[in-house]
Design a protein around this motif. Sequence first.
Motif, PDB file in Angstrom:
ATOM      1  N   ALA A  14      40.839 103.561  -2.291  1.00  0.00           N
ATOM      2  CA  ALA A  14      40.406 103.389  -3.628  1.00  0.00           C
ATOM      3  C   ALA A  14      39.952 102.562  -4.057  1.00  0.00           C
ATOM      4  O   ALA A  14      38.990 102.140  -4.726  1.00  0.00           O
ATOM      5  N   SER A  15      40.256 101.084  -3.068  1.00  0.00           N
ATOM      6  CA  SER A  15      39.847  99.903  -3.253  1.00  0.00           C
ATOM      7  C   SER A  15      38.936  99.155  -2.286  1.00  0.00           C
ATOM      8  O   SER A  15      39.439 100.026  -0.514  1.00  0.00           O
ATOM      9  N   PRO A  16      38.543  98.023  -2.226  1.00  0.00           N
ATOM     10  CA  PRO A  16      37.416  97.280  -0.521  1.00  0.00           C
ATOM     11  C   PRO A  16      38.927  96.731  -0.286  1.00  0.00           C
ATOM     12  O   PRO A  16      39.153  97.187   1.620  1.00  0.00           O
ATOM     13  N   GLU A  17      40.224  96.522  -0.513  1.00  0.00           N
ATOM     14  CA  GLU A  17      40.995  96.601  -0.158  1.00  0.00           C
ATOM     15  C   GLU A  17      41.683  97.629   0.658  1.00  0.00           C
ATOM     16  O   GLU A  17      42.780  97.533   2.352  1.00  0.00           O
ATOM     17  N   HIS A  18      42.111  98.138  -0.107  1.00  0.00           N
ATOM     18  CA  HIS A  18      42.206  99.941   0.385  1.00  0.00           C
ATOM     19  C   HIS A  18      41.756 100.241   1.934  1.00  0.00           C
ATOM     20  O   HIS A  18      42.616 100.808   2.940  1.00  0.00           O
ATOM     21  N   ILE A  19      40.858  99.560   1.323  1.00  0.00           N
ATOM     22  CA  ILE A  19      39.884 100.850   2.769  1.00  0.00           C
ATOM     23  C   ILE A  19      40.044  99.650   4.228  1.00  0.00           C
ATOM     24  O   ILE A  19      39.998 100.047   5.414  1.00  0.00           O
ATOM     25  N   LYS A  20      40.156  98.376   3.702  1.00  0.00           N
ATOM     26  CA  LYS A  20      40.274  97.533   5.348  1.00  0.00           C
ATOM     27  C   LYS A  20      41.738  97.671   5.620  1.00  0.00           C
ATOM     28  O   LYS A  20      42.261  97.167   6.744  1.00  0.00           O
ATOM     29  N   ARG A  21      43.063  98.299   4.384  1.00  0.00           N
ATOM     30  CA  ARG A  21      43.761  98.578   5.544  1.00  0.00           C
ATOM     31  C   ARG A  21      43.788 100.015   6.504  1.00  0.00           C
ATOM     32  O   ARG A  21      44.295 100.216   7.045  1.00  0.00           O
ATOM     33  N   MET A  68      24.466 117.846  -4.561  1.00  0.00           N
ATOM     34  CA  MET A  68      23.478 115.930  -4.020  1.00  0.00           C
ATOM     35  C   MET A  68      24.009 115.095  -4.486  1.00  0.00           C
ATOM     36  O   MET A  68      24.606 114.180  -3.823  1.00  0.00           O
ATOM     37  N   LEU A  69      24.750 115.503  -5.659  1.00  0.00           N
ATOM     38  CA  LEU A  69      25.560 114.170  -6.262  1.00  0.00           C
ATOM     39  C   LEU A  69      26.720 113.926  -5.850  1.00  0.00           C
ATOM     40  O   LEU A  69      26.864 112.722  -5.327  1.00  0.00           O
ATOM     41  N   LEU A  70      27.226 114.519  -6.586  1.00  0.00           N
ATOM     42  CA  LEU A  70      29.012 114.963  -5.248  1.00  0.00           C
ATOM     43  C   LEU A  70      28.940 114.550  -4.020  1.00  0.00           C
ATOM     44  O   LEU A  70      30.020 112.897  -4.072  1.00  0.00           O
ATOM     45  N   THR A  71      28.557 114.722  -2.980  1.00  0.00           N
ATOM     46  CA  THR A  71      27.994 113.968  -1.764  1.00  0.00           C
ATOM     47  C   THR A  71      28.219 113.183  -1.396  1.00  0.00           C
ATOM     48  O   THR A  71      28.597 112.449  -0.565  1.00  0.00           O
ATOM     49  N   THR A  72      27.543 111.894  -2.444  1.00  0.00           N
ATOM     50  CA  THR A  72      27.203 110.669  -2.391  1.00  0.00           C
ATOM     51  C   THR A  72      28.576 109.933  -2.168  1.00  0.00           C
ATOM     52  O   THR A  72      28.083 108.671  -1.635  1.00  0.00           O
ATOM     53  N   GLY A  73      29.395 109.998  -3.238  1.00  0.00           N
ATOM     54  CA  GLY A  73      30.803 110.313  -3.280  1.00  0.00           C
ATOM     55  C   GLY A  73      31.387 109.169  -1.831  1.00  0.00           C
ATOM     56  O   GLY A  73      31.885 108.280  -1.497  1.00  0.00           O
ATOM     57  N   GLU A  74      31.146 110.597  -0.555  1.00  0.00           N
ATOM     58  CA  GLU A  74      32.216 110.518   0.405  1.00  0.00           C
ATOM     59  C   GLU A  74      31.009 109.624   1.295  1.00  0.00           C
ATOM     60  O   GLU A  74      31.350 108.730   2.274  1.00  0.00           O
ATOM     61  N   GLN A  75      29.676 109.799   0.682  1.00  0.00           N
ATOM     62  CA  GLN A  75      29.195 108.518   1.801  1.00  0.00           C
ATOM     63  C   GLN A  75      29.371 107.619   1.595  1.00  0.00           C
ATOM     64  O   GLN A  75      29.040 106.254   2.492  1.00  0.00           O
ATOM     65  N   ILE A  76      29.557 106.670   1.074  1.00  0.00           N
ATOM     66  CA  ILE A  76      29.488 105.271  -0.204  1.00  0.00           C
ATOM     67  C   ILE A  76      30.896 105.046   0.830  1.00  0.00           C
ATOM     68  O   ILE A  76      31.910 103.963   2.069  1.00  0.00           O
ATOM     69  N   SER A  77      32.236 106.349   1.172  1.00  0.00           N
ATOM     70  CA  SER A  77      33.374 105.606   1.560  1.00  0.00           C
ATOM     71  C   SER A  77      33.332 105.801   3.100  1.00  0.00           C
ATOM     72  O   SER A  77      33.715 104.619   4.045  1.00  0.00           O
ATOM     73  N   ILE A  78      32.205 106.467   3.818  1.00  0.00           N
ATOM     74  CA  ILE A  78      32.435 106.238   5.401  1.00  0.00           C
ATOM     75  C   ILE A  78      31.437 105.062   6.060  1.00  0.00           C
ATOM     76  O   ILE A  78      31.842 104.458   6.652  1.00  0.00           O
ATOM     77  N   ALA A  79      30.657 104.468   5.344  1.00  0.00           N
ATOM     78  CA  ALA A  79      29.813 103.556   5.288  1.00  0.00           C
ATOM     79  C   ALA A  79      30.651 102.112   5.439  1.00  0.00           C
ATOM     80  O   ALA A  79      30.667 101.645   6.671  1.00  0.00           O
ATOM     81  N   LEU A  80      30.940 102.612   4.597  1.00  0.00           N
ATOM     82  CA  LEU A  80      32.172 100.831   4.366  1.00  0.00           C
ATOM     83  C   LEU A  80      33.231 101.084   5.329  1.00  0.00           C
ATOM     84  O   LEU A  80      33.952 100.437   5.627  1.00  0.00           O
ATOM     85  N   LEU A  81      33.987 102.120   5.502  1.00  0.00           N
ATOM     86  CA  LEU A  81      35.109 102.399   5.845  1.00  0.00           C
ATOM     87  C   LEU A  81      34.452 102.038   8.098  1.00  0.00           C
ATOM     88  O   LEU A  81      35.039 100.604   8.709  1.00  0.00           O
ATOM     89  N   ALA A  82      33.116 101.880   8.162  1.00  0.00           N
ATOM     90  CA  ALA A  82      32.390 101.402   9.422  1.00  0.00           C
ATOM     91  C   ALA A  82      32.621 100.300   9.692  1.00  0.00           C
ATOM     92  O   ALA A  82      32.244  99.712  11.103  1.00  0.00           O
TER      93      ALA A  82
END
Length: 412
Positions: A14-21, A68-82
């Motif tokens: 849900a947040s940058p801290e979550h992603i780092k965890r 097209m719109l909704l799939t952008t949500g997951e695309q944000i997460s994968i880039a940030l986690l990588a």
Amino acid sequence: MALIVQKFGGSSVASPEHIKRVARRVADTVEQGNSCVVVVSAMGDTTDDLIELAQKVSAVRPAREMDMLLTTGEQISIALLAMALQDIGQDSVSFTGWQAGIRTEAVHGKARITDLDPSRILAELETGKVVVVAGFQGITDDGDITTLGRGGSDTTAVALAAALKADLCEIYTDVEGVYSTDPRVVKFARKIPEISYDEMLELANLGAAVLHPRAVEYAKQYQVPLMVRSSFTTNPGTLVKEEALMEKGMVVRGIAHDLNVAKVALVGVPNRNDNLKVVFQTLAQDNINVDIIVQSIVHNDCSDISFTVAKDDLTRTIEVLGQLQPRLGAKEIVCEEDLAKVSIVGAGMISNPGVAAQMFQALTENGMYIKMVSTSEIKVSCVIDAADVEKAVQVLHTSFGLDAVEAATVAK
Ligand code: ASP
Ligand code: MG
């Protein structure tokens, strides 16, 4: 060395801290000597927010553009986690659904996966990378982006685990596993250590939101062991597999409830052998899903046909039946809305008679009126008044010996 697919839901990223965890947790899994493919959902409430955004610009919201719109949500997460993984020294690469080789049928908003070519993922794993894949999305043979239905990231994870022949698929979420019932309703809900695919499928279809039903179907079909656990603790979660051990003396694994129930009855239908066929074929043609069906002969020449549908389908159901009424010669159409379905699920029912009787006794002794019943090999469902549903779940939880010694901790 094991190959593990880990899926992290929206609340876990849900947040940058979550992603780092999450990155730390994934890196730990690799350090313990495993290969890892990670599937992520969109951050927090992103999918809901995107739907709201679309509602502000369009009344129609064409399904292709929604995907097209909704799939952008997951695309944000994968880039940030990588990125977060690379920051802590773990080599990684992010893939959208199509890059991960996920093909689907050409149905927007609820596509099924038709094929999965894992070669690109396998090549990256070979080089020691963690592969981060966007959940909930795929691509059609014509190259259009699709989504798998709300909650579909679970399905992505299980499909990948099956295609990669992974040793385990871990579903990380904000609860500690699968509970015997909703801990927000029953304080003494217990975490289930093990559950069979069939039981989990019944519970998921009955509305236990912890796993997407299609993901469980897939897991059963490909015999993928699933572990549902919390991304906020290291406690063991719930293992979903073919055959699960049952604690001694118990027959019921879990209790589900559903408030999205409406009952419709065609009253006084002159008996003809094809009445049921005509009614339910017509409803099916209109894509109306019917749940419990009861036909009762009232007189020798007349019967009542009652059934339940989801509340959102009620208006359409009545319209369709209204058109059929003259043909069937039914006296009237009645419906009831303030209803709920409460269900007990457990593989132990197959070999233990008297489970349904115990359910009826517990409900009626506590003053509840049972309006309809349906059963499967491992499930008994009763339709009752909506106002009684929480009490019903509590009473059944106690009656079937499911109450835990300690109160469950509820995240939200
Ligand atoms: N982000 C999608 C949803 O909210 C898919 C998922 O989370 O599994 O439904
Ligand atoms: Mg989910």
